[in-house]
Each structure stands twice: as structure tokens, then as C-alpha cells.
Scaffold this motif. Sequence first.
Motif, PDB file in Angstrom:
ATOM      1  N   ILE A   1      -9.336  -1.278  -5.144  1.00 52.51           N
ATOM      2  CA  ILE A   1     -10.392  -2.069  -4.507  1.00 52.51           C
ATOM      3  C   ILE A   1     -11.730  -1.357  -4.663  1.00 52.51           C
ATOM      4  O   ILE A   1     -12.750  -1.987  -4.955  1.00 52.51           O
ATOM      5  N   GLY A   2     -11.744  -0.050  -4.495  1.00 51.01           N
ATOM      6  CA  GLY A   2     -12.970   0.719  -4.668  1.00 51.01           C
ATOM      7  C   GLY A   2     -13.478   0.689  -6.103  1.00 51.01           C
ATOM      8  O   GLY A   2     -14.687   0.560  -6.344  1.00 51.01           O
TER       9      GLY A   2
ATOM     10  N   TRP B   1      -6.282   0.864  -2.163  1.00 52.17           N
ATOM     11  CA  TRP B   1      -7.679   1.121  -1.811  1.00 52.17           C
ATOM     12  C   TRP B   1      -8.441   1.723  -2.978  1.00 52.17           C
ATOM     13  O   TRP B   1      -9.633   1.475  -3.141  1.00 52.17           O
ATOM     14  N   ARG B   2      -7.769   2.491  -3.809  1.00 51.35           N
ATOM     15  CA  ARG B   2      -8.415   3.045  -5.000  1.00 51.35           C
ATOM     16  C   ARG B   2      -8.856   1.912  -5.933  1.00 51.35           C
ATOM     17  O   ARG B   2      -9.988   1.891  -6.423  1.00 51.35           O
TER      18      ARG B   2
ATOM     19  N   ASN C   1      -1.704   2.917  -4.589  1.00 53.56           N
ATOM     20  CA  ASN C   1      -2.946   3.121  -3.865  1.00 53.56           C
ATOM     21  C   ASN C   1      -3.871   1.927  -4.085  1.00 53.56           C
ATOM     22  O   ASN C   1      -4.671   1.907  -5.011  1.00 53.56           O
TER      23      ASN C   1
ATOM     24  N   ALA D   1       0.816  -1.203   0.000  1.00 48.68           N
ATOM     25  CA  ALA D   1       0.000   0.000   0.000  1.00 48.68           C
ATOM     26  C   ALA D   1       0.854   1.260   0.000  1.00 48.68           C
ATOM     27  O   ALA D   1       0.393   2.314  -0.424  1.00 48.68           O
TER      28      ALA D   1
ATOM     29  N   ALA E   1      -7.901  -5.718  -6.085  1.00 53.58           N
ATOM     30  CA  ALA E   1      -6.691  -5.908  -5.284  1.00 53.58           C
ATOM     31  C   ALA E   1      -5.657  -6.742  -6.041  1.00 53.58           C
ATOM     32  O   ALA E   1      -4.454  -6.443  -6.011  1.00 53.58           O
TER      33      ALA E   1
END
Length: 133
Positions: free
Chosen positions: A39-40, A36-37, A34, A30, A69
Motif C-alpha cells: 500500500i505504501g 502495508w508495504r 506485508n 496481513a 493492496a
Amino acid sequence: MTLTFKRAITPGVLAASLVSATLLPIKPAAADQNIWRDIGIGAGVGAASSAITRHKVVPNIINGAAAGAAVNQSRDLTTKKGQRPDFLRDAAVGAGTGAAVGSVTNRRHAVRNTANGAAVGAVINILTPKPRR
């Protein structure tokens, strides 16, 4: 009473251990990208595909988030610095992850799971086309 208690508690404990074991190895990556970007984006594509195909939303969101991911991690491992990520590789990684997650979550529609994962990989490649730093 003991058997009922074990049946009620065991699935939650297994799910918590699975999630913690899955998310802990992601943490060092991470810092580089990014995650989380992605995954979103994957969860959003999963929700959109469930709206288009009129199928269950939550399994598609899980499938898309896992594919996001996986695409993020494969980009980190296979893309050289200064090089743009490969569209077909992202789609293939997403498709493979979608099929694998679908088989783990006992969803019987392998083609739909694969297509959902491939769509996630393609959308991530389109939305984040910048070369790796």
C-alpha cells in the motif's frame, strides 16, 4: 436544521463504513504478506506520477494505494509457493484496479488511472521480486 445536519453527517458516516468494510477483510491476509508495504509503495508511486503529470496528488495516492493492496492480494491468491510473482499479472491487476478506483472516485481520465495502476503493479513486482513462501 435537520436536513442540513443530515447533509453534513451522512457523507462522513458512509465514508467511515466504506473504509471499515474495505479494510476488515484484508486483516487475515496481513499475517501472510506485508500488505502495508505494498500500500505504501502504491501511494508513493501515485504521488510520483502526480508530480510527473502535474495532476492532483490525493486522487493518485488513493488510486495507487488501492492498486497496491489489490496486487498484494492477487499475489497471495495466484502465486504458488516458491514461485516468483508474474510481472504482467501484477501490472494487469494494478491497471484494472486503477481503472475501477478511478471510476468510483469520479475521475474522468480512464487511461491515466489505468496507467497509474499498471505502474504500481510493475513497481511492486520490481521492488519485491522474492518468491512466495
